[in-house]
Write an enzyme that holds these catalytic residues in place. Structure first.
Site, PDB file in Angstrom:
ATOM      1  N   GLU A 236      -4.573  -4.233  -6.592  1.00 20.81           N
ATOM      2  CA  GLU A 236      -4.823  -2.903  -7.198  1.00 20.81           C
ATOM      3  C   GLU A 236      -5.334  -1.900  -6.157  1.00 20.81           C
ATOM      4  O   GLU A 236      -6.206  -1.076  -6.435  1.00 20.81           O
ATOM      5  CB  GLU A 236      -5.717  -3.032  -8.425  1.00 20.81           C
ATOM      6  CG  GLU A 236      -4.949  -3.835  -9.444  1.00 20.81           C
ATOM      7  CD  GLU A 236      -5.502  -3.907 -10.832  1.00 20.81           C
ATOM      8  OE1 GLU A 236      -6.294  -3.047 -11.212  1.00 20.81           O
ATOM      9  OE2 GLU A 236      -5.104  -4.841 -11.537  1.00 20.81           O
TER      10      GLU A 236
ATOM     11  N   SER B 296       0.850  -1.211   0.000  1.00 26.62           N
ATOM     12  CA  SER B 296       0.000   0.000   0.000  1.00 26.62           C
ATOM     13  C   SER B 296       0.874   1.247   0.000  1.00 26.62           C
ATOM     14  O   SER B 296       0.528   2.270  -0.598  1.00 26.62           O
ATOM     15  CB  SER B 296      -0.890   0.016   1.249  1.00 26.62           C
ATOM     16  OG  SER B 296      -1.649  -1.153   1.325  1.00 26.62           O
TER      17      SER B 296
ATOM     18  N   THR C 142      -5.827  -2.131  -1.747  1.00 30.88           N
ATOM     19  CA  THR C 142      -6.798  -2.837  -0.888  1.00 30.88           C
ATOM     20  C   THR C 142      -8.050  -1.979  -0.724  1.00 30.88           C
ATOM     21  O   THR C 142      -8.020  -0.762  -0.963  1.00 30.88           O
ATOM     22  CB  THR C 142      -6.204  -3.115   0.513  1.00 30.88           C
ATOM     23  OG1 THR C 142      -6.029  -1.855   1.183  1.00 30.88           O
ATOM     24  CG2 THR C 142      -4.874  -3.857   0.443  1.00 30.88           C
TER      25      THR C 142
HETATM   26  C1  LIG Z   1      -2.572 -12.386  -6.330  1.00 28.70           C
HETATM   27  C2  LIG Z   1      -1.964 -11.037  -6.287  1.00 28.70           C
HETATM   28  C3  LIG Z   1      -1.533 -10.446  -7.460  1.00 28.70           C
HETATM   29  C4  LIG Z   1      -0.908  -9.194  -7.435  1.00 28.70           C
HETATM   30  N1  LIG Z   1      -0.455  -8.640  -8.602  1.00 28.70           N
HETATM   31  C5  LIG Z   1       0.281  -7.494  -8.550  1.00 28.70           C
HETATM   32  C6  LIG Z   1       0.890  -6.961  -9.744  1.00 28.70           C
HETATM   33  O1  LIG Z   1       0.735  -7.468 -10.854  1.00 28.70           O
HETATM   34  N2  LIG Z   1       1.687  -5.868  -9.626  1.00 28.70           N
HETATM   35  C7  LIG Z   1       1.892  -5.246  -8.433  1.00 28.70           C
HETATM   36  O2  LIG Z   1       2.626  -4.263  -8.386  1.00 28.70           O
HETATM   37  N3  LIG Z   1       1.312  -5.712  -7.303  1.00 28.70           N
HETATM   38  C8  LIG Z   1       0.521  -6.818  -7.324  1.00 28.70           C
HETATM   39  N4  LIG Z   1      -0.043  -7.322  -6.177  1.00 28.70           N
HETATM   40  C9  LIG Z   1       0.221  -6.651  -4.908  1.00 28.70           C
HETATM   41  C10 LIG Z   1      -0.983  -5.898  -4.353  1.00 28.70           C
HETATM   42  O3  LIG Z   1      -1.233  -4.756  -5.101  1.00 28.70           O
HETATM   43  C11 LIG Z   1      -0.680  -5.627  -2.866  1.00 28.70           C
HETATM   44  O4  LIG Z   1      -0.840  -6.866  -2.190  1.00 28.70           O
HETATM   45  C12 LIG Z   1      -1.599  -4.586  -2.273  1.00 28.70           C
HETATM   46  O5  LIG Z   1      -1.302  -3.319  -2.787  1.00 28.70           O
HETATM   47  C13 LIG Z   1      -1.471  -4.515  -0.752  1.00 28.70           C
HETATM   48  O6  LIG Z   1      -0.154  -4.460  -0.330  1.00 28.70           O
HETATM   49  P1  LIG Z   1       0.381  -5.476   0.776  1.00 28.70           P
HETATM   50  O7  LIG Z   1      -0.065  -6.837   0.410  1.00 28.70           O
HETATM   51  O8  LIG Z   1       1.837  -5.248   0.948  1.00 28.70           O
HETATM   52  O9  LIG Z   1      -0.384  -5.095   2.100  1.00 28.70           O
HETATM   53  P2  LIG Z   1      -0.023  -3.928   3.130  1.00 28.70           P
HETATM   54  O10 LIG Z   1       0.127  -2.643   2.411  1.00 28.70           O
HETATM   55  O11 LIG Z   1       1.096  -4.378   3.968  1.00 28.70           O
HETATM   56  O12 LIG Z   1      -1.341  -3.875   3.984  1.00 28.70           O
HETATM   57  C14 LIG Z   1      -1.689  -4.844   4.979  1.00 28.70           C
HETATM   58  C15 LIG Z   1      -3.039  -4.471   5.538  1.00 28.70           C
HETATM   59  O13 LIG Z   1      -3.002  -3.153   6.109  1.00 28.70           O
HETATM   60  C16 LIG Z   1      -3.967  -2.326   5.528  1.00 28.70           C
HETATM   61  N5  LIG Z   1      -3.437  -0.972   5.396  1.00 28.70           N
HETATM   62  C17 LIG Z   1      -2.227  -0.597   4.894  1.00 28.70           C
HETATM   63  N6  LIG Z   1      -2.096   0.740   4.951  1.00 28.70           N
HETATM   64  C18 LIG Z   1      -3.246   1.225   5.501  1.00 28.70           C
HETATM   65  C19 LIG Z   1      -3.731   2.524   5.842  1.00 28.70           C
HETATM   66  N7  LIG Z   1      -2.992   3.620   5.608  1.00 28.70           N
HETATM   67  N8  LIG Z   1      -4.953   2.633   6.404  1.00 28.70           N
HETATM   68  C20 LIG Z   1      -5.718   1.529   6.639  1.00 28.70           C
HETATM   69  N9  LIG Z   1      -5.309   0.272   6.350  1.00 28.70           N
HETATM   70  C21 LIG Z   1      -4.110   0.114   5.787  1.00 28.70           C
HETATM   71  C22 LIG Z   1      -4.231  -2.920   4.150  1.00 28.70           C
HETATM   72  O14 LIG Z   1      -5.505  -2.540   3.664  1.00 28.70           O
HETATM   73  C23 LIG Z   1      -4.133  -4.416   4.466  1.00 28.70           C
HETATM   74  O15 LIG Z   1      -5.346  -4.857   4.997  1.00 28.70           O
HETATM   75  C24 LIG Z   1      -0.730  -8.531  -6.196  1.00 28.70           C
HETATM   76  C25 LIG Z   1      -1.195  -9.124  -5.013  1.00 28.70           C
HETATM   77  C26 LIG Z   1      -1.811 -10.349  -5.041  1.00 28.70           C
HETATM   78  C27 LIG Z   1      -2.281 -10.951  -3.757  1.00 28.70           C
END
Ligand SMILES: Cc1cc2nc3c(=O)[nH]c(=O)nc-3n(C[C@H](O)[C@H](O)[C@H](O)COP(=O)(O)OP(=O)(O)OC[C@H]3O[C@@H](n4cnc5c(N)ncnc54)[C@H](O)[C@@H]3O)c2cc1C
Length: 380
Positions: free
Chosen positions: A363, A131, A365
């Site tokens: 894309e 994120s 959360t």
């Molecule tokens: C199957 C799959 C395919 C993907 N494909 C791509 C791709 O092609 N290219 C690419 O670049 N990425 C891709 N992603 C990555 C995806 O975009 C990220 O998983 C997503 O942006 C969330 O990041 P994170 O998983 O690191 O979660 P984190 O950012 O670590 O978040 C963890 C939790 O905390 C919450 N959170 C974080 N910050 C805040 C805030 N400020 N306020 C409230 N809640 C918050 C989030 O909502 C989540 O619930 C993919 C992910 C998956 C699972």
């Protein structure tokens, strides 16, 4: 049922995608899921059928469909198999930065690879930067006429198979998000290594990998947009992509609803009557159907604004949040309504429920979408 708000051309394409899904995807989606193998062979067929690369403008060899038309096809892919929808959606996502900031030369290169059957990737996320994309640790430094990229990306959709990809890296780590820039990287560049494959709960036949960049050298001209404007470009790209993810969510929810309705008509209670005769079941179906329709209309609203060229960031985030929450809720309702059969792998709804989850995560959360929506509300 014919949707009278669509043009005859849109209705025709929707029907083509629906028939393609019924013929080529639904019969094999369970098998794809069990094997977790990338559905490579069907990509060429979808391309031949005119159902891939939908966003690429006509002058670069694509059909140049508007966003509403693209979303109709995405909904059908979501209905058939969310993993396949993710692959084709990811292909579109990777091409959006070109539409926003690509030079003529960059568009010819990137779109050319895609229309010739190649796949695209979009690598923004890192182990420590999801994120919070500003924490990007991948760096790019300029050496003469070349950029040299070093770092590790993760959860990169299709990047194990992609021909060409948009990779984000920091050109000035002291500036956080303002140091982020975007680059075009072709798969044959030395030092570009496909790392571990992610084993996932759902969309198992979509390819999701780690991408390692070790002194990857690309021409100076592969910088996409301006140096330091990568974050802006990523945000605009995600605005474009979110209603498409939302459409995949609508497709998942619609399939879950159809399966639940069928079951409610066929499965008999202890008195030998279909369970749909119970008002509790019938009302549940009514609620599910209402949510599917509301989600679809939010998607259409966002995309009509986009196609009209007016701001749509808030509406895109609303559509993504509501439609993907709907996919999760409606698929879980379908599992519940179908009892032990719904929970077993003999039914498709357990797969729909597993697939739905990721649409709330990738894309941006749905918590991040709420930050976007509330940010616009509170600043206007
Ligand atoms: C199957 C799959 C395919 C993907 N494909 C791509 C791709 O092609 N290219 C690419 O670049 N990425 C891709 N992603 C990555 C995806 O975009 C990220 O998983 C997503 O942006 C969330 O990041 P994170 O998983 O690191 O979660 P984190 O950012 O670590 O978040 C963890 C939790 O905390 C919450 N959170 C974080 N910050 C805040 C805030 N400020 N306020 C409230 N809640 C918050 C989030 O909502 C989540 O619930 C993919 C992910 C998956 C699972």
């Amino acid at each position: 049922m014919v949707d009278m708000s669509l043009t005859p051309e849109q209705q025709k394409l929707q029907q083509l995608a629906r028939e393609f899904t019924a013929k080529h995807i639904i019969p094999v989606d369970r098998e794809w899921d069990e094997k977790g193998e990338f559905h490579e062979f069907i990509l060429a067929e979808s391309k031949n059928a005119g159902l891939n690369c939908l966003a690429i403008p006509k002058e670069y060899g694509g059909p140049g469909y508007d966003s509403v038309t693209q979303s109709l096809v995405a909904e059908e892919w979501g209905y058939g198999c969310a993993a396949f929808a993710t692959t084709l959606g990811g292909n579109g996502l990777s091409s959006y930065p070109l539409a926003i900031a690509g030079t003529e030369e960059q568009k010819k290169l990137y779109y050319g690879r895609l229309v010739n059957g190649g796949m695209g990737g979009f690598a923004l996320t890192e182990p420590g930067a999801g994120s919070d994309a500003g924490s990007c640790a991948t760096v790019a430094r300029l050496e003469g006429e070349e950029w040299v990229l070093n770092g590790t990306k993760c959860f990169a959709t299709t990047c194990g198979y992609a021909d060409i990809m948009v990779v984000f890296a920091s050109t000035d780590p002291t500036k956080g998000v303002k140091g982020l820039s975007a680059f075009i990287v072709e798969k044959e560049r030395e030092g570009l290594i496909v790392g571990a494959v992610e084993h996932k709960m759902g969309i198992r036949s979509s390819n999701t990998v780690e991408l390692i960049l070790k002194n990857v050298r690309i021409p100076k001209t592969h910088l996409l947009g301006k140096e330091g404007e990568g974050m802006k470009l990523a945000m605009k790209t995600l605005d474009m992509a979110r209603p498409i993810v939302a459409s995949i969510g609508v497709g998942i929810a619609r399939r879950a609803l159809d399966e639940a309705v069928k079951y409610a008509k066929e499965y008999l209670d202890v008195n030998g009557k279909p369970i749909g005769n119970h008002q509790a079941v019938a009302f549940k179906l009514a609620d599910m159907a209402t949510q599917v329709e509301a989600a679809r209309q939010l998607v259409r609203n966002a995309l009509r604004l986009k196609d009209a060229g007016v701001p749509y960031t808030k509406e895109a985030a609303m559509a993504k949040t509501f439609a993907t929450d709907t996919a999760m809720r409606v698929s879980a309702d379908a599992v519940e309504l179908m009892g032990q059969y719904g929970y077993s792998q003999d039914s498709i709804v357990e797969k729909l429920m597993r697939d739905a989850k990721v649409t709330q995560i990738y894309e941006g959360t749905n918590q991040v979408q709420r930050i976007v929506i509330s940010g616009i509300l509170l600043s206007s």
